[in-house]
Design a protein around this motif. Structure first.
Motif, PDB file in Angstrom:
ATOM      1  N   ASP A 160     -26.872 -91.403 -20.216  1.00 18.12           N
ATOM      2  CA  ASP A 160     -27.486 -92.723 -20.361  1.00 18.12           C
ATOM      3  C   ASP A 160     -26.378 -93.775 -20.223  1.00 18.12           C
ATOM      4  O   ASP A 160     -25.558 -93.950 -21.127  1.00 18.12           O
ATOM      5  N   CYS A 186     -29.535 -91.859 -16.209  1.00 14.86           N
ATOM      6  CA  CYS A 186     -30.343 -93.060 -16.411  1.00 14.86           C
ATOM      7  C   CYS A 186     -29.353 -94.208 -16.548  1.00 14.86           C
ATOM      8  O   CYS A 186     -28.507 -94.192 -17.448  1.00 14.86           O
ATOM      9  N   SER A 187     -29.416 -95.197 -15.665  1.00 13.19           N
ATOM     10  CA  SER A 187     -28.396 -96.244 -15.668  1.00 13.19           C
ATOM     11  C   SER A 187     -28.999 -97.632 -15.535  1.00 13.19           C
ATOM     12  O   SER A 187     -29.930 -97.848 -14.753  1.00 13.19           O
ATOM     13  N   ILE A 221     -32.666 -91.449 -12.271  1.00 10.39           N
ATOM     14  CA  ILE A 221     -33.999 -91.988 -12.527  1.00 10.39           C
ATOM     15  C   ILE A 221     -34.152 -93.313 -11.798  1.00 10.39           C
ATOM     16  O   ILE A 221     -33.382 -94.256 -11.991  1.00 10.39           O
ATOM     17  N   THR A 273     -42.122 -89.629 -13.059  1.00 15.65           N
ATOM     18  CA  THR A 273     -41.889 -89.773 -14.502  1.00 15.65           C
ATOM     19  C   THR A 273     -43.100 -89.381 -15.338  1.00 15.65           C
ATOM     20  O   THR A 273     -42.969 -89.145 -16.536  1.00 15.65           O
ATOM     21  N   ALA A 290     -34.548 -98.413 -16.257  1.00 15.73           N
ATOM     22  CA  ALA A 290     -34.643 -96.953 -16.286  1.00 15.73           C
ATOM     23  C   ALA A 290     -34.561 -96.427 -17.712  1.00 15.73           C
ATOM     24  O   ALA A 290     -35.170 -95.409 -18.043  1.00 15.73           O
ATOM     25  N   ASP A 291     -33.798 -97.128 -18.576  1.00 16.77           N
ATOM     26  CA  ASP A 291     -33.685 -96.689 -19.966  1.00 16.77           C
ATOM     27  C   ASP A 291     -35.002 -96.853 -20.707  1.00 16.77           C
ATOM     28  O   ASP A 291     -35.411 -95.976 -21.486  1.00 16.77           O
ATOM     29  N   ALA A 294     -37.362 -94.104 -19.532  1.00 17.77           N
ATOM     30  CA  ALA A 294     -37.045 -92.811 -20.136  1.00 17.77           C
ATOM     31  C   ALA A 294     -37.438 -92.778 -21.614  1.00 17.77           C
ATOM     32  O   ALA A 294     -37.953 -91.769 -22.117  1.00 17.77           O
ATOM     33  N   ILE A 353     -34.224 -90.976 -25.761  1.00 15.12           N
ATOM     34  CA  ILE A 353     -34.002 -91.148 -24.321  1.00 15.12           C
ATOM     35  C   ILE A 353     -33.668 -89.810 -23.658  1.00 15.12           C
ATOM     36  O   ILE A 353     -34.090 -89.545 -22.529  1.00 15.12           O
ATOM     37  N   MET A 401     -35.634 -88.006 -20.649  1.00 14.51           N
ATOM     38  CA  MET A 401     -34.956 -87.550 -19.432  1.00 14.51           C
ATOM     39  C   MET A 401     -35.241 -86.079 -19.166  1.00 14.51           C
ATOM     40  O   MET A 401     -35.381 -85.658 -18.015  1.00 14.51           O
TER      41      MET A 401
END
Length: 259
Positions: free
Chosen positions: A6, A66-67, A91, A97, A111-112, A115, A246, A250
């Motif tokens: 993450d 996830c960024s 992601i 998803t 994306a965070d 997730a 998170i 993921m």
């Protein structure tokens, strides 16, 4: 083993998940995302963290990232390719998803947050409200059918605190923690109590407003993020604090796209 990464605005949080589609976290490590590390440095961090947890790079089956910090992605992704011989799953567009995003601009959803919502919905069901206490504080609603349909973004408590002591000449930097009393008799305690209780009050009021505008819907409130534990157990509005939310999200996303 699945390595989940993450990449946030303050920290890069790495989780070692037992099994390709499992969500048992057997090790969590943090790297500051403020520094401009090279791919070799990230690779060394990762391999050392693996050794500290009793593993080697050969134990890693795949990596998912996830960024929300694009400038870090090139070096970090390169480190995965160089040190593990894997092209990580990221992601983003094209990744399934299992969540239905119904906001004005679905591509703008972080994306965070995506997730987090996947983790909350798959682990706790819906409707659910996810409160993520990080650099920013976010509240995201997921309905009973897994539809992400509304949210709130506001200042994180540490971000607000930094503005307080950064813009005032005589106020010191203080630890973000639950104070023993609101009846402060020195500057440090006065600041800690002010930061804690005004932020907590804002959290409770925000959740109440969600319930009001959703017609009294009985959603579950799941808190996550590094600063979430500060408020754990101090309000009836938060039902569960899940620091690995998170990573669970993921893992669920990875299972849907397993290569």
């Amino acid at each position: 083993m699945l390595v989940a990464v993450d990449i946030g605005n303050t920290n890069i949080v790495i989780g070692f998940l037992d099994g390709k589609s499992g969500n048992t976290n057997v090790g969590t490590y943090r790297i500051t995302s403020k520094a401009n590390h090279t791919s070799d440095e990230y690779g060394l961090f990762l391999t050392e963290f693996l050794h500290m947890s009793g593993f080697t790079p050969d134990d890693v089956d795949d990596v998912i990232i996830c960024s929300v910090v694009p400038k870090v992605m090139h070096s970090f992704r390169s480190s995965i390719i160089k040190f593990f011989g894997l092209d990580p799953m990221v992601i983003g567009p094209g990744v399934k998803t299992g969540m239905n995003v119904r906001v004005d601009d679905p591509k703008s959803l972080g994306a965070d947050i995506l997730a987090d919502c996947a983790g909350a919905y798959n682990e706790y069901g819906g409707p659910v409200l996810v409160a993520d206490f990080g650099t920013a504080t976010t509240f995201t609603h997921v309905d009973a059918n897994g539809v992400i349909d509304a949210g709130v973004i506001t200042t994180g408590i540490r971000t607000g605190a930094a503005a307080l002591w950064g813009d005032t000449a005589q106020l010191p930097e203080v630890e973000i923690t639950r104070p023993t009393t609101i009846l402060g008799t020195n500057t440090k305690v006065c600041m800690q109590a002010g930061l804690y209780y005004t932020f907590l009050g804002g959290v409770e009021r925000t959740i109440e407003q969600f319930r009001k505008e959703l017609g009294g819907e009985d959603f579950t409130v799941i808190a996550t993020g590094g600063l979430g534990r500060v408020f754990e157990g101090d309000t009836d509005e938060i039902d569960v604090y899940d620091p690995d939310l998170i990573f669970k999200g993921m893992a669920h996303i990875y299972a849907r796209n397993m290569r």
